[in-house]
Write an enzyme that holds these catalytic residues in place. Sequence first.
Site, PDB file in Angstrom:
ATOM      1  N   HIS A  91      60.697  12.201 238.223  1.00 17.93           N
ATOM      2  CA  HIS A  91      60.135  13.651 238.281  1.00 17.93           C
ATOM      3  C   HIS A  91      58.737  13.705 237.757  1.00 17.93           C
ATOM      4  O   HIS A  91      58.391  14.655 237.513  1.00 17.93           O
ATOM      5  CB  HIS A  91      61.194  14.604 237.479  1.00 17.93           C
ATOM      6  CG  HIS A  91      62.525  14.632 238.066  1.00 17.93           C
ATOM      7  ND1 HIS A  91      62.750  15.295 239.050  1.00 17.93           N
ATOM      8  CD2 HIS A  91      63.443  13.814 237.698  1.00 17.93           C
ATOM      9  CE1 HIS A  91      64.190  15.416 239.359  1.00 17.93           C
ATOM     10  NE2 HIS A  91      64.601  14.228 238.444  1.00 17.93           N
ATOM     11  N   GLU A 142      47.578  -4.880 223.538  1.00 22.65           N
ATOM     12  CA  GLU A 142      47.035  -5.100 222.041  1.00 22.65           C
ATOM     13  C   GLU A 142      46.911  -6.730 222.277  1.00 22.65           C
ATOM     14  O   GLU A 142      46.073  -7.293 221.953  1.00 22.65           O
ATOM     15  CB  GLU A 142      47.521  -4.628 220.924  1.00 22.65           C
ATOM     16  CG  GLU A 142      46.631  -4.805 219.755  1.00 22.65           C
ATOM     17  CD  GLU A 142      46.905  -3.989 218.526  1.00 22.65           C
ATOM     18  OE1 GLU A 142      46.440  -2.781 218.115  1.00 22.65           O
ATOM     19  OE2 GLU A 142      47.872  -4.293 217.803  1.00 22.65           O
ATOM     20  N   LYS A 159      36.744   1.544 213.748  1.00 23.80           N
ATOM     21  CA  LYS A 159      37.107   1.866 212.465  1.00 23.80           C
ATOM     22  C   LYS A 159      35.633   1.696 211.744  1.00 23.80           C
ATOM     23  O   LYS A 159      35.670   2.550 210.640  1.00 23.80           O
ATOM     24  CB  LYS A 159      38.030   0.755 212.000  1.00 23.80           C
ATOM     25  CG  LYS A 159      39.162   0.661 212.388  1.00 23.80           C
ATOM     26  CD  LYS A 159      39.998  -0.427 211.299  1.00 23.80           C
ATOM     27  CE  LYS A 159      41.439  -0.979 212.337  1.00 23.80           C
ATOM     28  NZ  LYS A 159      41.992  -1.978 211.600  1.00 23.80           N
TER      29      LYS A 159
END
Lengths: 420, 557
Positions: free
Chosen positions: B387, B356, B513
């Site tokens: 893994h 960000e 937004k």
Amino acid sequence: MRVAVIGDGMKSLVTAGLMASVGNQVIVFNSTNTDCELLMEPGLANLLTEQHSSGRLNYLSEIVECELDIIIITDVSPIESYAQFKMELKNSVINGATFVILTPSFIGESEQLELEINEISNSAKVCCVPLLIREGKAISDFSRPDRIILGCDDAQVLTKVRELFYPFNRVTDVIKVVKTREAEFSCFAGNAMLATRLSFMNEMANLAERSHVDIDIVRECIGSDPRIGRDYLYPGCGYGGKALAENVERVARELRLRSDDLGLLDVVTKINDRQKDLLFRKIWSFFATELKGKTIAIWGGSFKPDSSNIDRAPAIVLIDALLAQSANVVVYDPSANEKIKHHYSNNQRFRIAPSAYAALESADVLAICTEWREFWSPDFDKIAESLNYKAIFDGRNLYSPDLLRKYQIRYFGIGKGEVI
Amino acid sequence: MNATEAKTWNKLQKHLDDELANVRIEELNKCDKRSDLLSFNFDQLLVDFSKQKVNSNTMQLLFELGEELNLTNAIKNLASGDKVNTTENRPALHSALRLNPNDSLVLDGDDINRHVQIELARMSKVVDDITTGNWRGYSGKPITDVVNLGVGGSDLGPLLVCEALDEFKEAHSNPVDVHFASTMDGSQVSLLFERLNPETTLFVIVSKSFTTIDTLSNAASAKAWLLNAFQDESIIIKQHFIGISVSESKMEKWGIHPEHQLKLWDWVGGRFSLWSAVGLTIALKIGMANFRRLLNGANKLDQHFFSTDINQNIPVILGLLGIWNTNFLNIKAQAILPYDARLKYFPDYLTQLEMESNGKSVTLQGERISFDTCPILWGEVGPNAQHAFYQLLHQGTRKVACDFIAPVNRFSTITSEHEKSLHNQHLLTIANCFAQSRALMVGGSSAVDGGGSSELKNHKFYPGDQSSTTILIPELTPYSLGQLIALYEHKVFVMATIWGINPFDQWGVELGKLMANDTLRELNLDSMTMCFDASTNYLMNYVKSNFATFKGVEEDK
């Protein structure tokens, strides 16, 4: 017999006084601490004065070398005791003396003490006699016991200890002889049972409140069942005092070590903690959370009537909670006033009152934490007149809601009265 | 100046081509003295860069690049409260949140540390009220559960620290459990509604602007849940909500009681804010004293960053090597690999902190830039990642820079067999950490005795030569965690400075937004959606026509 009593508390003084009163020659060790508070126990001060002036009761501030038949240990916590004992008894003449533990601290304590003392003297024997000695009733409890559990692992010693308790076992033989471990366990299990009954009833009281049922009626109904019995069925704002709480915690701790413990006694304790907070919660709801500046009068500060002991008393929990919300608190207790005053000496919003009615002056509501007799039938007109908000929060269910309605006093009990 | 226009930028390129292009990291590590050059110690923190593809000339040139691009000055400006966040015209003073109580930092004639300390004291009072049981719910019961409602920086920081420092939980007289709910879909809060008791649950609404829709929608559901249990709204809001925000007016409008508003300042970015009242849940869990230790650790690292020459400055070197890896070695990915499961949220935290902050393509002057900025950053607890995605690290086609992070001490008090066994697990973990970074560097073949077909040999071949940094903390404590987080915060700033971008804004999150508002309005209409692009219209109409249908299917089961 030549008896020594080691211990600092009320029980050691009662034991010493009564042992002297039946003709024994008694020395109290460690007990320079015959302070006023211990002497509040009804009848104790007189008993000690009499026995002391008879010459049969003497106080010594340290353990000295002398010949003794019996050494009674009470009110001594084992941690401080054993190390100290070994130090102090090393040079003392304890050959042939029998130790009697009156207030056991853990299961196996008698055996352990015997081992420890035998590092010094090979012939010492330790018994455990967990007598029920309640504050406020200590002298009658000791002198006329309902039962004497005599924990003893040695037949010879048994005769000697029986002899010691003979004067208190005359009407009928109430001695039950068991092993020391069994005596210790019975002491803890008995306390745990009583605490469980109380917490159970408190749980029922909560349910009764929500079911619009008066718990006192239920208590009478179930108490009349001989399988249940009437004792220790009184719901309230929690049990206090050191012995009960500590003994319950001891059994709980032992149980926790078992892998299959479901936490019964932890819950018993949690319920009791909640009960102690219950009056606060009711008052909080009554004032819709706005407690700042309100004045709450509290009757009763000691953890039970006829005692000035405030150790783990419900009143203390209530006072702390109220002060934390910036409420003012006025307390009256017939015998614990000084002690409570000292406990809150730095708080500006706290004061004690010289009488029950003086506590009500300019108070908003009244809370009752201890069932002292003088609170049982008060002048309700006077109460109604004094309180700004005519409401009583009764942690001991002393009054009838119907009666208080006549005085236009709102009444909030534990499992009875108004629900809030 | 654009970074690529710096003289040193070209020198670095040439240096790479001339000296290192065909050299493997493994070969560089044949010199015993490499750790003298590339291992850095600060206050028991060890950062080892010896598995990076650099030599002393590289380091020299990187420091020159820093000097040429005014890095020292930039650090000074950051520390003193200059308006380094140019697009929002404000300083970035997260370091002020962890100043010592007696320090002062004057900004526009005002000592901001005074405000910081006042807020910390107010926060401490709240912690005290809750953990002593004096903060009561509507029915008078003490609070038992505190739910942090926040998203992004208002969630990830406290979540990381609370999880990492679980062993530092303080034994309060009224211990509380802390919970986190961030997602706007309501799944997390609804789960908490199932489990928690409204009488004893307190919600902390954390939103820098107090307009974050994700958080406010969760808060609205929380309020409705509480009102369902008790109908007095003013009591519910007063006893069950705390607000943490810059905007007192918005908190007030929501109804937060003035005494239950904890303040932030616009000079703190959300992703840099765990050191403020945003860390309330941290303090509730580990106590104020430990919270202060967290701040102290970060403060110590701030002092190092602000006052150490760049050639000995650990965050600077971490950042410069990030530039080297991204822009010269062309490594486009960065893996964060903590070898301690308590740090499981650290990769998530850094994902936000770095991407960000530095996921930008415009310079401070507003010009588009032509080189790569922030790499794709992700990670996982190392032993688990072994893994999962280590296959790609070892044998994939991509270069990935890795940060290995481990504590030196773990389970070091050994008084029982199981503690001994746990300590052995720690040794096993450290062994794996070092083995993996080494295997990634040296590569080679796992084919035993050269056996198998040549085809299989290829399958068992590891190219190696992956760059990595190893960070060792003495042990995981509030103090060392504070240092570790601050280390990365400053690394981000260093990289942004070299790239000439603003790490403190996040305009990239705004467009979505805005569009969500129109989309929601449209979703609430019964009529067919026609106003968007074909793809979106199709998806909208698909959902609208199947709201009822799919619900029915679920019930039939």
